[in-house]
Design a protein around this motif. Structure first.
Motif, short mmCIF file in Angstrom:
data_model
loop_
_atom_site.label_atom_id
_atom_site.label_comp_id
_atom_site.label_asym_id
_atom_site.label_seq_id
_atom_site.Cartn_x
_atom_site.Cartn_y
_atom_site.Cartn_z
N UNK A 236 34.59 -25.54 -4.53
CA UNK A 236 33.64 -24.79 -5.36
C UNK A 236 32.21 -25.28 -5.23
N UNK A 237 31.97 -26.21 -4.31
CA UNK A 237 30.63 -26.75 -4.09
C UNK A 237 30.46 -27.09 -2.62
N UNK A 250 25.53 -28.55 -4.13
CA UNK A 250 25.20 -27.23 -4.64
C UNK A 250 26.46 -26.52 -5.11
N UNK A 251 26.34 -25.80 -6.20
CA UNK A 251 27.44 -25.00 -6.72
C UNK A 251 27.51 -23.69 -5.94
N UNK A 252 28.67 -23.38 -5.38
CA UNK A 252 28.83 -22.17 -4.58
C UNK A 252 29.04 -20.93 -5.43
N UNK A 253 29.24 -21.09 -6.72
CA UNK A 253 29.43 -19.92 -7.58
C UNK A 253 28.10 -19.39 -8.10
N UNK A 254 27.17 -20.30 -8.44
CA UNK A 254 25.89 -19.89 -9.00
C UNK A 254 24.71 -20.21 -8.09
N UNK A 255 24.93 -21.02 -7.07
CA UNK A 255 23.85 -21.36 -6.17
C UNK A 255 22.88 -22.38 -6.72
N UNK A 256 23.30 -23.14 -7.73
CA UNK A 256 22.43 -24.13 -8.36
C UNK A 256 22.75 -25.52 -7.84
N UNK A 257 21.75 -26.40 -7.91
CA UNK A 257 21.92 -27.79 -7.47
C UNK A 257 22.58 -28.58 -8.60
N UNK A 258 23.74 -29.14 -8.32
CA UNK A 258 24.44 -29.96 -9.31
C UNK A 258 23.84 -31.35 -9.43
N UNK A 259 23.39 -31.90 -8.34
CA UNK A 259 22.82 -33.24 -8.35
C UNK A 259 22.48 -33.68 -6.94
N UNK A 260 21.76 -34.78 -6.83
CA UNK A 260 21.33 -35.32 -5.54
C UNK A 260 21.92 -36.71 -5.33
N UNK A 261 22.17 -37.04 -4.08
CA UNK A 261 22.69 -38.36 -3.70
C UNK A 261 21.52 -39.18 -3.17
N UNK A 262 21.29 -40.33 -3.76
CA UNK A 262 20.14 -41.14 -3.43
C UNK A 262 20.52 -42.27 -2.48
N UNK A 263 19.47 -42.86 -1.87
CA UNK A 263 19.67 -44.03 -1.03
C UNK A 263 19.38 -43.82 0.43
N UNK A 264 19.28 -42.56 0.89
CA UNK A 264 19.03 -42.30 2.31
C UNK A 264 17.54 -42.35 2.59
N UNK A 265 17.19 -42.83 3.79
CA UNK A 265 15.78 -42.97 4.15
C UNK A 265 15.46 -42.34 5.49
N UNK A 266 16.37 -41.64 6.11
CA UNK A 266 16.13 -41.00 7.40
C UNK A 266 16.83 -39.66 7.46
N UNK A 267 16.49 -38.87 8.47
CA UNK A 267 17.08 -37.56 8.63
C UNK A 267 18.60 -37.62 8.72
N UNK A 268 19.27 -36.69 8.03
CA UNK A 268 20.73 -36.64 8.02
C UNK A 268 21.20 -35.83 9.22
N UNK A 269 22.12 -36.40 9.96
CA UNK A 269 22.66 -35.69 11.13
C UNK A 269 24.11 -35.25 10.94
#
Length: 372
Positions: A236-237, A250-269
């Motif tokens: 569902x997300x 992101x919630x796939x039912x409403x398209x809203x951001x549920x929360x963010x994951x912190x700690x990354x400092x470079x582009x995600x591949x």
């Protein structure tokens, strides 16, 4: 090396061509590669399991070869040519029954048998393909998408035409055409829907069953291109990451951001959610493997792996680590034995200091003459 490979629960492919395995339980990381053939042409772009028991690992490299790695023996057992470097890098690698599916940037999607050096079938998915994914419920169906190459779903038993072709987004409020750029995609379990993330920081959900070929759900995250996504077991997300190291759920039912994951400092591949646990693994340009909890969004594990990382693959076994550090993550002890052997095998070049001494003495004499 076999004992080390059996301990690994997370596998990663690097730009240097080194296959890296991480044992979260023992907080160790290992390198698996042939140091004599280590070069940029061996850069690993895609990873997938070769069998349901996870005893074989398939990896696609920049030079167009697909290598088979035995997780039981800890060695590479097979190397086969499955593409031409001129056609572009691998954008997808999957296993279907006893066949291997490959897709490259030029759009050539091929099916290979184990005992054949030529593809059994081939289709053209269009230019600038960024990702090819297989439907885990229906292995005969795959999805492709890329830059100005919208989502297409193919049935490999009838590869002449796609069974679904996404329609471009509606024009904006200025009646200007909106470009589309599919960077990653995934099939939502228990339904026929497909979710994609784009280079224009959009998340789209398509429903091939409905008569509508445009997205049935549109959402946006951040201001930077999205590069990877993965679906948790709940379905569902969706977890997405972008070029600035921002990761969100992101919630796939409403398209809203549920929360963010912190700690990354470079582009995600690359991102991958665990099949049974509420965990997600991420890797990218900052050379770290990170595992976050999707329940409280805390960092569970963090391991520095020295090389830029392109792809990550989780095993089905549970990920359990040791004591947590001060920042809430367990630091992994990294063992780079294979990389150290490369530097040890190089010839040592000693600098000739006689010329430096003579040149410095001549300079001092000139300074003395000027003063006099």
């Amino acid at each position: 090396m076999g004992d080390q490979s059996r301990l690994c629960s997370v596998w990663l492919g690097s730009e240097t061509g080194i296959l890296k395995g991480v044992s979260v339980t023992h907080k160790q990381a290992f390198n698996f590669c042939n140091t004599r053939q280590l070069s940029r042409d061996q850069e690993i772009r895609v990873l997938c399991w070769g069998d349901p028991t996870e005893t074989e690992l398939l990896l696609g490299t920049v030079d167009g070869t697909v290598k088979t790695f035995s997780t039981e023996k800890g060695i590479f057992t097979e190397v086969r040519r499955c593409g031409d470097p001129e056609e572009g890098c691998f954008t997808g690698l999957e296993v279907r029954n006893s066949s291997v599916l490959t897709c490259v940037e030029s759009g050539k999607l091929r099916v290979w048998r184990e005992d054949s050096s030529e593809p059994v079938s081939e289709l053209d998915a269009g230019k600038n393909v960024c990702r090819m994914r297989q439907n885990p419920v229906h292995p005969n169906r795959v999805g492709t998408g890329g830059k100005e190459n919208g989502l297409k779903i193919w049935d490999l038993e009838r590869p002449e035409t796609p069974v679904f072709t996404a329609k471009n987004l509606r024009d904006d409020w200025l009646d200007l055409r909106r470009p589309h750029w599919v960077r990653d995609l995934a099939f939502i379990p228990d339904c026929d829907k497909v979710v994609t993330c784009t280079g224009h920081h959009q998340v789209h959900v398509f429903d091939p069953v409905s008569p509508q070929r445009r997205p049935v759900l549109e959402a946006e995250f951040g201001d930077y291109p999205l590069t990877a996504l993965s679906l948790p077991a709940s379905g569902d997300s969706v977890v997405v990451g972008n070029t600035q190291g921002q990761v969100a759920v992101l919630d796939l039912r409403k398209g809203l951001v549920r929360g963010c994951l912190k700690g990354l400092s470079g582009g995600v591949r690359a991102l991958q959610c665990h099949a049974s646990q509420p965990l997600v693994a991420s890797c990218g340009l900052d050379r770290f493997l990170r595992i976050h909890s999707l329940e409280d969004r805390r960092l569970q594990h963090k391991v520095y792996l020295k090389s830029r990382l392109n792809c990550v693959l989780l095993g089905s076994q549970e990920l359990r680590g040791g004591a947590e550090g001060e920042d809430g993550g367990a630091e992994g002890e990294v063992k780079e034995e294979e990389e150290d052997e490369v530097w040890d095998s190089m010839e040592r070049v000693e600098e000739d200091t006689t010329k430096r001494k003579s040149s410095s003495s001549e300079g001092e004499e000139k300074k003395k003459k000027k003063k006099d």
